[in-house]
Design an enzyme around this catalytic site. Structure first.
Site, PDB file in Angstrom:
ATOM      1  N   GLU A  83      -4.746  -8.069  -0.813  1.00 14.68           N
ATOM      2  CA  GLU A  83      -4.076  -7.894  -2.037  1.00 14.68           C
ATOM      3  C   GLU A  83      -2.837  -8.632  -1.947  1.00 14.68           C
ATOM      4  OE1 GLU A  83      -3.843  -3.829  -3.727  1.00 14.68           O
ATOM      5  OE2 GLU A  83      -5.480  -3.161  -3.097  1.00 14.68           O
ATOM      6  N   ASN A 113      -2.452  -6.018   2.572  1.00 15.81           N
ATOM      7  CA  ASN A 113      -1.925  -5.847   1.222  1.00 15.81           C
ATOM      8  C   ASN A 113      -0.553  -5.993   1.419  1.00 15.81           C
ATOM      9  OD1 ASN A 113      -4.541  -5.304   0.421  1.00 15.81           O
ATOM     10  ND2 ASN A 113      -4.077  -3.219  -0.265  1.00 15.81           N
ATOM     11  N   GLU A 121      -5.393   1.240   2.068  1.00 18.49           N
ATOM     12  CA  GLU A 121      -4.129   1.858   1.996  1.00 18.49           C
ATOM     13  C   GLU A 121      -4.165   3.166   2.606  1.00 18.49           C
ATOM     14  OE1 GLU A 121      -1.811   0.900  -1.453  1.00 18.49           O
ATOM     15  OE2 GLU A 121      -2.284  -1.378  -1.431  1.00 18.49           O
ATOM     16  N   ARG A 165     -13.480  -8.941  -4.048  1.00 18.12           N
ATOM     17  CA  ARG A 165     -13.155  -7.536  -3.531  1.00 18.12           C
ATOM     18  C   ARG A 165     -13.086  -6.525  -4.634  1.00 18.12           C
ATOM     19  NH1 ARG A 165      -7.863  -4.891  -1.589  1.00 18.12           N
ATOM     20  NH2 ARG A 165      -8.757  -2.942  -0.697  1.00 18.12           N
ATOM     21  N   TYR A 185       3.000  -6.815  -0.877  1.00 23.47           N
ATOM     22  CA  TYR A 185       3.885  -6.888  -1.873  1.00 23.47           C
ATOM     23  C   TYR A 185       5.239  -7.140  -1.927  1.00 23.47           C
ATOM     24  CZ  TYR A 185      -0.347  -5.418  -4.408  1.00 23.47           C
ATOM     25  OH  TYR A 185      -1.769  -5.173  -4.855  1.00 23.47           O
ATOM     26  N   HIS A 200     -11.472   3.845  -2.340  1.00 23.78           N
ATOM     27  CA  HIS A 200      -9.952   3.140  -2.900  1.00 23.78           C
ATOM     28  C   HIS A 200      -9.771   4.425  -3.814  1.00 23.78           C
ATOM     29  CE1 HIS A 200      -7.632  -0.413  -4.135  1.00 23.78           C
ATOM     30  NE2 HIS A 200      -6.929   0.405  -4.692  1.00 23.78           N
TER      31      HIS A 200
HETATM   32  O1  IFM Z   1      -3.150  -1.293  -7.982  1.00 30.50           O
HETATM   33  C1  IFM Z   1      -2.688  -0.924  -6.704  1.00 30.50           C
HETATM   34  C2  IFM Z   1      -4.029  -0.989  -6.101  1.00 30.50           C
HETATM   35  O2  IFM Z   1      -4.691  -0.095  -6.238  1.00 30.50           O
HETATM   36  C3  IFM Z   1      -3.727  -0.789  -4.310  1.00 30.50           C
HETATM   37  N1  IFM Z   1      -2.634  -1.636  -3.923  1.00 30.50           N
HETATM   38  C4  IFM Z   1      -1.248  -1.716  -4.788  1.00 30.50           C
HETATM   39  C5  IFM Z   1      -1.901  -2.071  -6.210  1.00 30.50           C
HETATM   40  C6  IFM Z   1      -0.574  -2.336  -6.897  1.00 30.50           C
HETATM   41  O3  IFM Z   1       0.085  -1.162  -7.001  1.00 30.50           O
END
Ligand code: IFM
Length: 448
Positions: free
Chosen positions: A350, A290, A164, A75, A292, A119
């Protein structure tokens, strides 16, 4: 043993500004990130993305690296001002040629390209005309998407319109830490709407030009948990979830904003055009997720609009970014999205972690990142077993890269980059991930 479905995509993710460099080469125009990073005091280590990973010149080596790791998907994002230096109008042929070569290199190695069209690197000249606060930017976005689709659409089967939207709005217009560095809730809400209009128009353009390709959008998901079982904290968690998740997800998943969010943002609601409702009804083929960390919140009525604050999870493990490691959030959010929205497919576009890696005797041992990825993959596997239509996982990131306002202080790669020499060294996590991809699964070693 956790086994993923046949045909599962195992990839890594990157974005143009974070890795390409070549910021002003071959006719590329400036983006808002070029201007912002060149402004003293904006980036933690005073760095810029001018060179970054020099991927613009080293893309073949990087694609070879993916092939050596046995990954079957990648990606990446297209830099809008590389293709259209002014954001609209004159095409920069060398810029588009670069992505053409990149897609060819991927296809030659049987690596499926997943192309993100926005992005965050908006052409500076569009920012000077109002940026995403102006509806015209959404129209310009659709034209740019058509240009890219016409050139790459014969080989690209997966398109992601936006990356995002929450981050664009929150960091750019609420917290003021990303360009255009505003703190203006009215502008923020208007931008969130214009991003949705841009998405809707882009979906139409892609459907017309590449009818057999799959079109989706990538959202960051921040699962929200109440700090206690009290009715006040539970309601606070609902409000937080509505503003950071549902407000952004539901236009692309349900065609409009959640009523609760509309009520909360009453004084800041966006201006709408007559056709917007129609435009937002643009069904997608997949949801890009995405993922985290999570947020734990408690009620605090002194905070405007949301009436809640985040509660730091002291004593819990955190990554270099200060994000709590809580893998269960991935399982919870995948199930929730599937239950509430029934998307046709989900890709984890992500997931990954920054830790302060070092090279010793030519090797980068990063056991914390291996644990992080393994634990999240275990939750992803359990989600598949529970019926979630997950079709791929993209580790963020292939390479250590420019982490926005953190500059080069945060290393997210499964491949280490020595920025002085541009040497790439596969980290232990890269070898671990390669094995997972080769076996299309992993041992469920976690007891959690
Ligand atoms: O680096 C970023 C990415 O550009 C978008 N999502 C989160 C990642 C980590 O912060």
């Amino acid at each position: 043993m956790i086994v993923f479905p046949d045909g599962f995509f195992w990839g890594t993710a990157t974005s143009a500004y974070q890795i390409e460099g070549a910021w002003n080469e071959d006719g590329k125009g400036p983006s808002i990130w070029d201007v912002f990073s060149h402004t003293p005091g904006k980036i933690l280590d005073g760095s810029t993305g001018d060179i970054a990973c020099d991927h613009y010149h080293r893309y073949r080596e990087d694609v070879d690296l993916m092939a050596r790791l046995g990954l079957n998907a990648y990606r990446f994002s297209v830099s809008w001002p590389r293709v259209l230096p002014e954001g609209r109008g004159t095409l920069n042929a060398p810029g588009l040629d670069f992505y053409d070569r990149l897609v060819d290199a991927l296809c030659e190695r049987r690596i499926e390209p997943f192309v993100t069209l926005y992005h965050w690197d908006l052409p500076q000249s569009l920012q000077e005309q109002g940026g995403w606060e102006s509806r015209d930017t959404a129209l310009a976005f659709a034209d740019y998407v058509s240009v890219v689709a016409q050139r790459l659409g014969d080989r690209v089967r997966h398109w992601i319109t936006l990356n995002e939207p929450l981050a664009v709005v929150l960091a750019g217009y609420v917290l003021g830490i990303h360009p255009p560095a505003k703190q203006d809730l009215r502008a923020a809400v208007q931008v969130s709407h214009h991003l949705n209009v841009g998405h809707g128009l882009a979906v139409r353009a892609l459907r017309a030009l590449c009818p057999s390709s799959k079109v989706g959008i990538t959202h960051v998901s921040l699962p929200v948990y109440p700090a206690s079982d009290s009715p006040e904290d539970r309601a606070a968690a609902e409000r937080w979830d509505c503003l950071v998740n549902r407000w952004f997800w539901e236009p692309s998943l349900k065609g409009w904003y959640p009523k609760e969010g509309w009520d909360m943002l009453g004084a800041f609601l966006p201006e709408l055009a007559a056709e917007d409702e129609n435009l937002l009804h643009a069904p997608i083929d997949f949801f890009g997720h995405n993922s985290y960390t999570r947020a734990v919140v408690r009620s605090d009525q002194s905070v405007p609009v949301v009436g809640a604050v985040q509660v730091p999870q002291v004593g819990r493990p955190h990554t270099g970014m200060g994000w709590e490691v809580y893998p269960d959030h991935l399982y919870d959010s995948l199930l929730r999205i599937t239950r509430d929205y029934r998307p046709r497919a989900i890709f984890i576009t992500e997931n990954g972690a920054a830790y302060p890696d070092e090279v010793h005797a030519g090797r980068v041992a990063d056991p914390q990142r291996i644990d992080y990825v393994r634990e999240h993959l275990v939750r992803a596997g359990r989600a598949v077993a529970a019926g979630v239509p997950l079709q791929g996982y993209f580790c963020w990131s292939l390479l250590d890269n420019f982490e926005w306002t953190f500059g080069y202080t945060q290393r997210f790669g499964i491949v280490y980059v020595d920025f002085a020499s541009q040497q790439r060294i596969v980290k232990d996590s890269g070898y671990f991930y390669s094995k997972v991809a080769a076996s299309n699964g992993l041992e469920e070693t976690t007891g959690a």
